[in-house]
Design an enzyme around this catalytic site. Structure first.
Site, PDB file in Angstrom:
ATOM      1  N   SER A 474       0.801  -1.211   0.000  1.00 48.27           N
ATOM      2  CA  SER A 474       0.000   0.000   0.000  1.00 48.27           C
ATOM      3  C   SER A 474       0.841   1.272   0.000  1.00 48.27           C
ATOM      4  O   SER A 474       1.409   1.626  -1.014  1.00 48.27           O
ATOM      5  CB  SER A 474      -0.962  -0.038   1.186  1.00 48.27           C
ATOM      6  OG  SER A 474      -2.190   0.535   0.847  1.00 48.27           O
ATOM      7  N   ASP A 485       9.408   5.237 -10.666  1.00 53.31           N
ATOM      8  CA  ASP A 485       8.921   5.952 -11.850  1.00 53.31           C
ATOM      9  C   ASP A 485       9.730   7.212 -12.128  1.00 53.31           C
ATOM     10  O   ASP A 485       9.939   7.583 -13.295  1.00 53.31           O
ATOM     11  CB  ASP A 485       7.446   6.319 -11.672  1.00 53.31           C
ATOM     12  CG  ASP A 485       6.523   5.114 -11.782  1.00 53.31           C
ATOM     13  OD1 ASP A 485       6.986   4.061 -12.250  1.00 53.31           O
ATOM     14  OD2 ASP A 485       5.345   5.226 -11.390  1.00 53.31           O
ATOM     15  N   LYS A 499      -1.252  -4.258  -3.036  1.00 51.36           N
ATOM     16  CA  LYS A 499      -2.475  -3.607  -2.558  1.00 51.36           C
ATOM     17  C   LYS A 499      -2.537  -2.193  -3.130  1.00 51.36           C
ATOM     18  O   LYS A 499      -1.739  -1.339  -2.764  1.00 51.36           O
ATOM     19  CB  LYS A 499      -2.517  -3.547  -1.036  1.00 51.36           C
ATOM     20  CG  LYS A 499      -3.761  -2.842  -0.502  1.00 51.36           C
ATOM     21  CD  LYS A 499      -3.736  -2.759   1.012  1.00 51.36           C
ATOM     22  CE  LYS A 499      -4.918  -1.957   1.521  1.00 51.36           C
ATOM     23  NZ  LYS A 499      -4.857  -0.543   1.134  1.00 51.36           N
TER      24      LYS A 499
END
Length: 727
Positions: A474, A485, A499
């Protein structure tokens, strides 16, 4: 409902524990067979919340189909191992399959309590059978085996089949203690007490325990991360997120009829009293400096905690038996003034790993920050936005110290970090990037909000790595995904949990506007998050740049193991700075990593242990043949000694638990609490080859990029900003 109306956004794992394992004794417990009027109201409130698309991300109609799902999950919560109910019981419960929806909507909860009443009877029967078995001797020379993983097994046909299952379970319990060196009379006493405690625990469960378990059968049918909390469990959850509470600063544990001190928080009131210590047993609690004392022997641990906790600057008196005294030892008393206690053990911590110099490469000092959760004191932030407990604030201070110390790089250790506050995930990312989007959040209506770091500047602009494993979930995945990224750092370890949903705490007392908590809270899934590159972590998780051997099979643990988890999907990417592209560097790092771990004995031992563990777990059974089990135990003992001797020969740090690593056959509540607490502390000092290797990989990256300017320019085109790895 718009997302901005939910100020407290959570990204975390919640584990659902079978009710029998949550049971704790209480001397004057309420009967568990009677639902209350407040529970009926709560059931209706939860139904209204979960069936409304203004609140729930994926609402489901509460019809007969969902009713059958709730029915199945409730039985699993009570008897997930299929060791109490029979197929005959399940057949008698069959009419309830299509009545659960009516029970929840109307608040008529009798079906849930009727099933629980049978469950309690079956526990009594099974315990009586198990205790009777202890009067005989067992033959461990045959080829029987205990198939402990019964989740997918059919319900036992009748009591006779259950007898066979329990006989093997008791045999395994006995054999474990026998292999640990216990005598038959001691084994009988230990197991008889163990089974009696199970009966008492289930027999003394309160109505609120049954209700919470039933409602969570409903919430988990909506999605895996929607949960119902009673007022008491809601308070505990909020305290765990804030890392603070008002009390004496002691962790308690129940042992038989007594509540013992498991741990004392350094600097807390109990510690400063100078009287209490680990192992002391609390027998009575009094409020204020004088007045009556309440005997708490046989109480549930949460009820004792409720007596001891209280408002800051108030006094509580404890009567206790010192750890060194016998059960009939002299009692002592202490008066303690309650204070706000910070749970420092769960906060972010820093250490430095020195990576030795290599051929033509200097020694590197790598700073490590271990973050167990993305915690934040939500209430404290509302009261004073300039002074509140926060993972990001704590880590900013640790990074500032790293800069003073002149470390060469930083590893963020997020292993087993199940998540926490969404705000913390965003703000923590902002410590390493100079403004920009961090995560995209899509609501049930399809509206996408981009959550960004808006603060200019960074706390750390140098080399960075993020260490994750299957337990990283999460909020951890938001942070690791954003760092990946942006090309801001390397991600190392195992593919994460997967998750990709956002939860919010909804206070059910907000509508009736109660003065005191009555109805509890719901941790409700309200949105799904996506990485800035557009992909979701849902199901797929974050895939590391440099992978370590998988320690947990993805088919057994992770988002993909839930039968009603949201599917993976993707949305459009959002513009963001690309600080680096590590793809050209990875082959060099992987080659160095592979060459190094071949000679890293600790890493190889870890890989061997993981492979052995996974192979044993895949069998889903253990042999009940004493010779086979003893041979395996002897193998483990020989291996332990050989490894410890090899550590000495190689000059490696010794394993502090090497002499205490074999199965003792006992449960946590059956061990010597002082020794067990000390063992936990020693476990923190065990060698950690994965963390050390992560530091070495980061050091490799620094060295390679420093030596190869052409590669450095290719990997780190934005070298003038955050992500400057080479001078």
């Amino acid at each position: 409902m718009k997302l901005k109306k939910f100020p407290v956004l959570l990204l975390s794992l919640a584990l659902v524990t079978p009710l029998a394992l949550l049971a704790r004794a209480d001397g004057d417990a309420l009967p568990a067979t009677a639902p209350t009027a407040d529970q009926a109201t709560t059931s209706k409130l939860v139904y209204g919340l979960l069936s409304d698309s203004r609140y729930a991300y994926r609402p489901r109609a509460l019809d007969d189909a969902l009713s059958q799902d709730v029915f199945k999950r409730y039985l699993e919560a009570l008897d997930g191992g299929k060791q109490f109910f029979t197929a005959q019981d399940i057949a008698k419960f069959a009419p309830y399959q299509t009545q659960m929806d009516d029970a929840i909507r109307s608040g008529n909860l009798e079906p849930a309590y009727d099933i629980f009443a049978v469950y309690r009877q079956r526990v009594d029967q099974r315990v009586a059978y198990a205790r009777a078995l202890l009067k005989q001797d067992f033959d461990f020379s045959g080829d029987e085996r205990w198939e402990y993983d019964r989740e997918k097994a059919p319900w036992p046909a009748d009591a006779q089949e259950l007898d066979g299952i329990w006989r093997k379970s008791v045999m395994n319990d006995w054999l474990r203690l026998k292999l640990a060196g216990k005598k038959p009379e001691d084994i009988r006493k230990t197991l008889d007490k163990r089974y009696a405690n199970l009966k008492r625990s289930v027999g003394e469960l309160k109505s609120e325990d049954v209700f919470q378990t039933f409602l969570n059968a409903y919430t988990s049918a909506i999605d895996p991360h929607t949960d119902y909390f009673t007022p008491k469990t809601a308070e505990n959850f909020n305290q765990s997120m804030s890392l603070s509470l008002e009390g004496i600063g002691a962790v308690l544990q129940r042992q038989d009829d007594l509540i013992a001190i498991r741990e004392i928080v350094p600097g807390g009131p109990a510690d400063l009293s100078g009287k209490l210590k680990v192992g002391d047993r609390i027998v009575s609690v009094g409020q204020g400096a004088s007045g009556p004392m309440t005997d708490v022997i046989g109480w549930r641990i949460d009820d004792v905690v409720a007596q001891i906790r209280g408002k800051k600057d108030t006094k509580v008196r404890l009567e206790y038996i010192p750890a060194e005294a016998g059960i009939d030892g002299a009692h002592q008393q202490v008066v303690i003034t309650r204070q706000k206690v910070k749970l420092e053990e769960q906060a972010a911590k820093a250490e430095t790993i020195v990576v030795p110099a290599g051929a033509g490469e200097p020694e590197r000092r790598i700073g490590v920050i271990k973050l167990p959760a993305f915690y934040q004191d939500f209430e404290g932030r509302r009261r004073n936005p300039n002074d509140f407990t926060s993972a990001t604030r704590d880590i900013a201070r640790l990074l500032a110290q790293f800069k003073i110390d002149g470390v060469d790089g930083v590893v963020m250790d997020l292993r087993q970090n199940g998540g926490g506050s969404l705000d913390e995930a965003i703000e923590l990312t902002g410590l390493f990037i100079d403004k920009g989007p961090v995560v995209q959040v899509r609501e049930s209506g399809g509206r996408v909000t981009v959550n960004s770091d808006r603060k200019p500047g960074v706390a750390w602009d140098g080399p960075l790595a993020v260490l994750i494993n299957r337990g990283s979930a999460s909020a951890s995945e938001i942070f690791a995904g954003a760092i990946q990224d942006y090309g801001r750092g390397l991600v190392i370890g195992e593919t994460s949990f997967g998750k990709g949903t956002v939860q919010n705490l909804v206070d059910l007392d907000r509508w009736p506007a109660n003065e005191k908590p009555r109805f509890g809270q719901v941790k409700l899934t309200i949105a799904q998050f996506f990485r800035v590159a557009g992909g979701s972590t849902q199901h797929k998780g974050v895939v590391p740049d440099i992978a370590f051997p998988v320690s947990v099979d993805a088919t057994e643990y992770g988002e993909n193991t839930y039968d009603n988890a949201l599917p993976w999907t993707k949305i459009a990417a959002v513009p963001h700075t690309q600080y680096g592209n590590f793809a050209p560097l990875l082959p060099r790092l992987e080659a160095r990593h592979a060459a190094r771990v071949v000679d890293d004995r600790e890493f190889q031992w870890w890989a061997e242990d993981v492979a052995h563990f996974r192979a044993e777990k895949a069998k889903k059974y253990v042999s009940l043949n004493e010779s086979e089990r003893r041979a395996e135990r002897d193998r483990q003992e020989t291996q332990r000694k050989q490894r410890q001797e090899e550590r000495r020969a190689l000059g490696l740090a010794l394993d502090p638990l090497a002499d205490d690593s074999l199965d003792d056959g006992l449960g946590a509540a059956e061990r010597d609490i002082v020794k067990d607490a000390a063992r936990e502390k020693l476990a923190e000092k065990r060698p950690d080859p994965l963390l050390r290797e992560s530091a070495a990989i980061l050091a490799d990256a620094i060295d390679v990029l420093g030596q190869d300017r052409q590669l450095s320019a290719q990997v780190l085109p934005e070298s003038s900003g955050p992500g400057r790895w080479a001078e």
